[in-house]
Design a protein around this motif. Structure first.
Motif, PDB file in Angstrom:
ATOM      1  N   TYR B  98      -2.128 -70.530  41.417  1.00 14.44           N
ATOM      2  CA  TYR B  98      -0.755 -70.960  41.145  1.00 14.44           C
ATOM      3  C   TYR B  98      -0.192 -71.811  42.292  1.00 14.44           C
ATOM      4  O   TYR B  98      -0.112 -71.370  43.435  1.00 14.44           O
ATOM      5  N   ILE B 203       9.157 -64.587  45.061  1.00 11.08           N
ATOM      6  CA  ILE B 203       8.592 -63.902  43.897  1.00 11.08           C
ATOM      7  C   ILE B 203       9.092 -62.463  43.883  1.00 11.08           C
ATOM      8  O   ILE B 203       8.960 -61.739  44.862  1.00 11.08           O
ATOM      9  N   ALA B 204       9.702 -62.094  42.763  1.00 16.15           N
ATOM     10  CA  ALA B 204      10.427 -60.826  42.705  1.00 16.15           C
ATOM     11  C   ALA B 204       9.490 -59.641  42.556  1.00 16.15           C
ATOM     12  O   ALA B 204       8.552 -59.667  41.756  1.00 16.15           O
ATOM     13  N   SER B 318       9.506 -55.147  34.566  1.00 13.19           N
ATOM     14  CA  SER B 318      10.105 -56.275  33.854  1.00 13.19           C
ATOM     15  C   SER B 318       9.819 -57.593  34.586  1.00 13.19           C
ATOM     16  O   SER B 318       9.450 -58.596  33.970  1.00 13.19           O
ATOM     17  N   ASN B 319       9.951 -57.583  35.912  1.00 14.01           N
ATOM     18  CA  ASN B 319       9.711 -58.808  36.696  1.00 14.01           C
ATOM     19  C   ASN B 319       8.290 -59.332  36.539  1.00 14.01           C
ATOM     20  O   ASN B 319       8.058 -60.536  36.607  1.00 14.01           O
ATOM     21  N   ALA B 321       6.412 -59.102  33.908  1.00 17.05           N
ATOM     22  CA  ALA B 321       6.025 -59.387  32.517  1.00 17.05           C
ATOM     23  C   ALA B 321       5.650 -60.861  32.344  1.00 17.05           C
ATOM     24  O   ALA B 321       4.893 -61.207  31.445  1.00 17.05           O
ATOM     25  N   ARG B 322       6.170 -61.718  33.207  1.00 16.87           N
ATOM     26  CA  ARG B 322       5.925 -63.160  33.039  1.00 16.87           C
ATOM     27  C   ARG B 322       4.489 -63.545  33.372  1.00 16.87           C
ATOM     28  O   ARG B 322       4.074 -64.658  33.070  1.00 16.87           O
ATOM     29  N   TYR B 323       3.744 -62.644  34.001  1.00 18.37           N
ATOM     30  CA  TYR B 323       2.344 -62.961  34.317  1.00 18.37           C
ATOM     31  C   TYR B 323       1.502 -62.594  33.108  1.00 18.37           C
ATOM     32  O   TYR B 323       0.892 -61.524  33.054  1.00 18.37           O
ATOM     33  N   VAL B 326       0.098 -67.252  29.823  1.00 23.63           N
ATOM     34  CA  VAL B 326       0.494 -68.310  28.889  1.00 23.63           C
ATOM     35  C   VAL B 326       0.748 -69.634  29.604  1.00 23.63           C
ATOM     36  O   VAL B 326       0.226 -70.667  29.200  1.00 23.63           O
ATOM     37  N   ARG B 327       1.538 -69.586  30.670  1.00 21.48           N
ATOM     38  CA  ARG B 327       1.992 -70.855  31.247  1.00 21.48           C
ATOM     39  C   ARG B 327       1.397 -71.206  32.608  1.00 21.48           C
ATOM     40  O   ARG B 327       1.294 -72.351  32.969  1.00 21.48           O
ATOM     41  N   PHE B 328       1.098 -70.205  33.418  1.00 17.26           N
ATOM     42  CA  PHE B 328       0.579 -70.485  34.760  1.00 17.26           C
ATOM     43  C   PHE B 328      -0.268 -69.300  35.189  1.00 17.26           C
ATOM     44  O   PHE B 328      -0.249 -68.251  34.546  1.00 17.26           O
ATOM     45  N   LEU B 338      -3.629 -63.044  20.404  1.00 17.97           N
ATOM     46  CA  LEU B 338      -2.638 -63.098  21.467  1.00 17.97           C
ATOM     47  C   LEU B 338      -2.633 -61.816  22.316  1.00 17.97           C
ATOM     48  O   LEU B 338      -2.673 -61.864  23.542  1.00 17.97           O
ATOM     49  N   TYR B 342      -3.283 -61.221  26.365  1.00 17.18           N
ATOM     50  CA  TYR B 342      -2.395 -60.502  27.296  1.00 17.18           C
ATOM     51  C   TYR B 342      -3.165 -59.389  28.008  1.00 17.18           C
ATOM     52  O   TYR B 342      -3.098 -59.241  29.226  1.00 17.18           O
ATOM     53  N   ARG B 346      -3.997 -59.459  32.020  1.00 15.66           N
ATOM     54  CA  ARG B 346      -3.304 -58.517  32.908  1.00 15.66           C
ATOM     55  C   ARG B 346      -4.248 -57.436  33.438  1.00 15.66           C
ATOM     56  O   ARG B 346      -4.093 -56.978  34.567  1.00 15.66           O
ATOM     57  N   THR B 362       7.632 -48.848  33.401  1.00 16.98           N
ATOM     58  CA  THR B 362       7.746 -48.941  31.949  1.00 16.98           C
ATOM     59  C   THR B 362       8.155 -47.589  31.376  1.00 16.98           C
ATOM     60  O   THR B 362       9.031 -47.489  30.517  1.00 16.98           O
TER      61      THR B 362
END
Lengths: 480, 485
Positions: B98, B203-204, B318-319, B321-323, B326-328, B338, B342, B346, B362
């Protein structure tokens, strides 16, 4: 069989706001741009990016809340709704859960089909939209995040509606309000005003609600009605056959006119809502609310009542003229210039609406501006032109943009109210039609219309019809 | 002067008097990195070329007489800060490839000042850890004894400063991640008040607890670097719009007449005798400097660790979850749909500790458990914050150990997450309370490993806290001790 069941409908409407920028970043919200061209680290959900609330979104929420009689919360919080989907870049949607910005509102609806009633609005909250997936043939699925992070209001009604007609009336009124407020463009095809319907049925007299189905993909008023009607029938049939309604999401298929269960999506999502630690609680002061309230436009319902009560317009005229804000503004600009509301109303509803529809232009672009139209009405009322000639003048102004007086002068359309000039024409007409004159004098008074027509024809429509009538009577009687 | 002794304040004078150049200093740091990094494993990514470019630009600025405080100073960044064009992994395999398209606000501020960014420093994966052992880049080693951990999560930042690879570094602190490694490596580390420094581009891990702060060799450097990065940022809604004091100007005001509280809950049975002795000695130093030492109580301290591991993990679940591939970042997809993508991404991308915390968080947020765990933890957090506010009605500062022990051995606590979590027992409360705290060197244990002293200040009381730290530093020489490497 149907009459033994009562339909219960609650609606969730997503109103896409017309703010220039997104809810949590500075990207443009313009529709139809090339994919992913309107994105930044925030709406792409890049690591480390943080949301900053757009104040205009709060203004829009307060406006909508006030216009729908809601209580505006002095303290509200943003929450994360967690779920995985490729169009949701952060893996959560920023929304409001507990403590939304507006609560406890209502709208009064009425129609010829049902008695007037009040529909409760449970809440209105602010949230961000997701992106869009494009499923390309042979290219897998593509993600366009231009729409990600565009601002939405979700307006949740109470389950107060009892028929598709009531649901449509509620939706139309809400639609009218948000468009009037200028917070939404109201375009249902582009998804600016989207509705999900929670539909259930229960035996008449039963207190508890039946199990509901949530209907999605309802992107026109017509589809909403079709989908609800279909769903009600489906549920009743199911129950009558001894089956049970399952709580589920159903997609409306507009081609087949049916709703279908959305399989594959987990039934009971646990969204794990919790307050978003990246955003502070939103505090809305009394002063802020007062400021927004003072700037609220007059709403359609208020206008309609004012048109009836103060301007003395019939209910039908008032409803038509107040239905859309630009039309109402045109009408009001006209009345200011020509203080005869009924005449103004007739012309706006007749010539103006006819012409803009025929030429497919927006009322704001009507070449016959309220000022120009007032010029025509003035000449009708001072008897310079007849109503019929006025229509000719209207067309001429539409073409040329000139004033009524210019058109009347240039084309010599001024009504002839000069008795001597008219008497000469009348004398000619009487001389040219001896047979009819004799018959008239013999008692066939219906022929008056014929003589008036002849005179109008000779005067090329410019003769003052009232005066022609009067003079003709005198002339036809004189010779007896 | 040895590269190990360089400070921002000293170097600034040298550079501005043009007795040395930014390029020369940068070269010395890079040589030092070349010579020591095999042993220490401090750097995740280096950027020698751009560092020399930064240094050259700094020299132009210096010779033009337009230098700012940090112009030409070689700095390191924890690999958690977004750096435009420079790989940022956050210590994780999932971000191995990244490259951010933007700079974090603090990085922007350093660049505006003309600082020389030397590279990205090792850390626990997504800042989750107290030993640097959870890093995808492998453990970073304590320069005082390379068999020991440097602490975490900002282990690389503390090591780089202690070992003379950079003059100062930035870290982040969510539950002690600046202070604990600073203590373990014998350097100064400060966690500012929540809201004092922008989190934009950082990065959170746990958004309501994360704060950026400096790791330096001296208290004065700490003041300088804090001042450079502090202040309101319109891109971070949680940053606070209150003026940044001139921390350096008031450093020398001393502690005479100040009331320093000793929270009884922090001087517990499990405290290593060497740590207790060093902290007791520090108390005497302050008494000698004219401060009044008073016992205080923070009655909810015992609940801190439990409270932290509910709130931090809930936010992290929650922070992170974006990994999703899909995008980076790194995508793993050997077919299927799909959900398979995931799961594969992960499963392969996250390490064990990150997975453990995602699952804990979670669970804490799940329907039916939310009230019992997350909501309860938030209430406890309020009580803990009130403990501090009440204590600060009586005293100006609090004094405690940073960690119960000096740095432990690599591998010692990896099989026992609970023991690992307890190493943050004294640092976590300040994060929960949102107030500022710092670590300064105050001695060594029998094995020659450094011990840190924690000062906890009032919310936005960094100035007063730094004054007390500076006074201690002047009265002792622990900060001049450097590892032999």
């Amino acid at each position: 069989m149907k009459t033994r069941y009562e339909t219960v409908i609650g609606l969730e409407v997503h109103v896409q706001l017309t703010t220039a920028t997104k809810i949590f970043c500075g990207c443009s919200t313009a529709f139809g741009q090339s994919p992913n061209s309107q994105t930044c680290p925030v709406c792409l959900g890049l690591p480390g990016a943080l949301p900053v609330l757009n104040r205009e979104v709060v203004n829009a929420a307060i406006k909508t809340g006030l216009a729908t009689n809601c209580r505006i919360a002095p303290y509200s919080i943003f929450a994360r709704k967690n779920y995985f989907y490729p169009d949701l870049p952060k893996g959560y949607q920023i929304s409001q859960f507990e403590l939304p910005i507006c609560e406890q509102g209502w709208l009064d609806i009425s129609s010829e089909e049902f008695a007037a009633k009040r529909i409760g609005i449970t809440r209105i909250h602010m949230e961000e939209d997701a992106g869009k997936l494009l499923h390309a043939a042979n290219a897998g699925s593509l993600v366009d995040l231009n729409r990600a992070c565009t601002p939405l209001l979700e307006v949740v009604s109470e389950p107060d509606m009892r028929s598709a007609a009531e649901a449509i009336a509620y939706l139309k009124q809400l639609h009218q309000i948000v468009v009037y407020l200028g917070v939404c463009d109201g375009n249902m095809e582009e998804g600016s005003f989207r509705c999900d319907a929670n539909v259930s049925v229960r035996p008449v007299g039963q207190a508890e609600l039946g199990t509901r189905a949530e209907l999605k993909n309802l992107n026109s008023f017509r589809f909403i009605k079709q989908a609800i009607d279909y769903e009600v029938e489906r549920q009743i049939e199911l129950i009558e056959e001894g089956g049970k309604v399952v709580q589920e999401t159903r997609l409306f298929d507009p081609d087949a006119g049916v709703t279908r269960s959305m399989r594959g999506k987990e039934q009971a999502h646990d969204y794990r809502y919790f307050p978003d630690p990246d955003l502070l609680p939103l505090e809305v002061s009394e002063g802020w609310i007062a400021e927004v309230r003072a700037a609220l436009p007059e709403l359609p319902d208020q206008k309609r009542r004012r048109y009836e009560e103060q301007l003395g317009l019939p209910a039908y005229d008032a409803a038509v003229l107040s239905a859309e804000r630009p039309l109402a503004e045109y009408f009001e600009a006209l009345v200011v210039r020509h203080n005869n509301p009924k005449l103004c109303s007739n012309w706006v509803m007749g010539e103006v609406l006819g012409a803009i529809r025929e030429n497919n232009v927006a009322i704001d672009d009507c070449p016959v501006t309220p000022e120009l139209l007032a010029g025509i009405l003035k000449r009708i009322e001072d008897n310079s032109i007849s109503g019929k000639i006025a229509k000719t003048v209207f067309s001429a102004i539409w073409q040329t943009g000139k004033s009524a007086d210019e058109v009347i002068a240039e084309r010599g359309l001024k009504q002839v109210s000069d008795s001597a000039a008219l008497a000469a024409i009348i004398a000619e007409v009487i001389a040219a039609n001896p047979t009819e004159v004799a018959e008239y004098r013999g008692g066939k008074e219906k022929l008056m219309g014929f003589f008036v027509g002849q005179v109008m024809k000779e005067s090329k429509g410019k003769a003052n019809p009232g005066l022609v009538n009067q003079l003709l009577k005198e002339h036809l009687q004189q010779k007896t | 002067m040895s590269v190990l002794q360089l400070t921002i304040s000293g170097l600034r004078e040298e550079l501005q008097a043009q007795r040395t150049s930014a390029v020369a200093v940068t070269r010395r740091c890079i040589e030092r990195i070349d010579n020591t990094d095999d042993q220490l494993n401090t750097f995740v990514s280096r950027c020698d070329d751009s560092a020399f470019q930064d240094a050259t630009a700094a020299d132009v600025r210096l010779s033009a007489g337009k230098a700012a405080t940090l112009t030409g100073i070689p700095l390191g960044l924890k690999d958690i800060f977004s750096t435009k064009g420079l790989r940022t992994t956050c210590g994780s395999k999932i971000l191995a490839n990244y490259v951010p398209v933007y700079d974090a606000t603090v990085v922007e501020r350093l660049r505006e000042q003309g600082a020389v960014i030397v590279g990205k420093l090792n850390m626990d994966e997504f800042a989750m850890g107290s030993s640097n052992e959870s890093s995808a880049a492998g453990v970073c080693r304590n320069p005082w004894d390379t068999n020991h951990v440097p602490g975490g999560s900002s282990g690389g930042s503390a090591v780089a400063v202690a070992a003379g690879q950079v003059v100062a570094a930035l870290g982040t602190d969510t539950g002690g991640s600046i202070r604990q490694p600073a203590a373990h490596c014998g350097v100064v580390g400060l966690k500012p008040t929540y809201g004092r420094v922008s989190r934009y581009g950082v990065i959170a891990y746990a958004s309501s607890l994360d704060q950026v702060g400096p790791i330096t060799r001296t208290v004065e450097d700490c003041a300088l670097l804090l001042e450079a990065i502090a202040g309101y940022d319109p891109c971070d809604s949680t940053s606070v719009d209150c003026p940044v004091p001139d921390y350096q100007a008031s450093l020398r005001d001393g502690v005479a007449g100040k009331k320093i509280g000793l929270p009884q809950e922090y001087f517990i049975a499990g405290l290593d005798p060497a740590v207790k002795a060093a902290v007791d000695a520090a108390v005497e130093v302050y008494r000698g400097l004219g401060a009044e030492l008073v016992p205080v109580s923070l009655p909810h301290t015992d609940y801190s660790v439990a409270c932290y591991y509910l709130i931090a993990t809930a936010e992290a679940s929650s922070n992170l979850a974006r990994y999703d591939g899909v995008r980076f970042g790194v995508r793993h997809c050997t077919g299927g749909g799909l959900i398979d993508m995931y799961q594969q991404t992960r499963s392969a991308g996250f390490g064990a500790e990150v997975k453990r915390r995602i699952m804990l968080g979670t669970y804490a947020l799940s329907s039916g458990y939310y009230d019992a765990y997350y909501l309860k933890a938030q209430k406890v957090r309020t009580l803990i914050r009130q403990d501090f506010l009440k204590a600060f009605e009586q005293v100006d500062l609090l004094l405690t150990p940073v960690a119960p022990t000096a740095a432990f051995k690599i591998g010692e606590k990896m099989d026992d997450p609970l023991q690992m979590y307890l190493s943050d027992i004294f640092t976590i409360p300040a994060n929960l309370a949102g107030t500022c705290a710092m670590s300064i060197p105050c001695g060594f244990d029998a094995a020659g490993l450094p011990i840190g002293l924690q000062l906890i200040g009032k919310p936005f009381g960094e100035e007063e806290m730094l004054q007390a730290a500076w006074a201690f530093e002047q009265a002792t020489d622990w900060h001049t001790c450097r590892p032999t490497l």
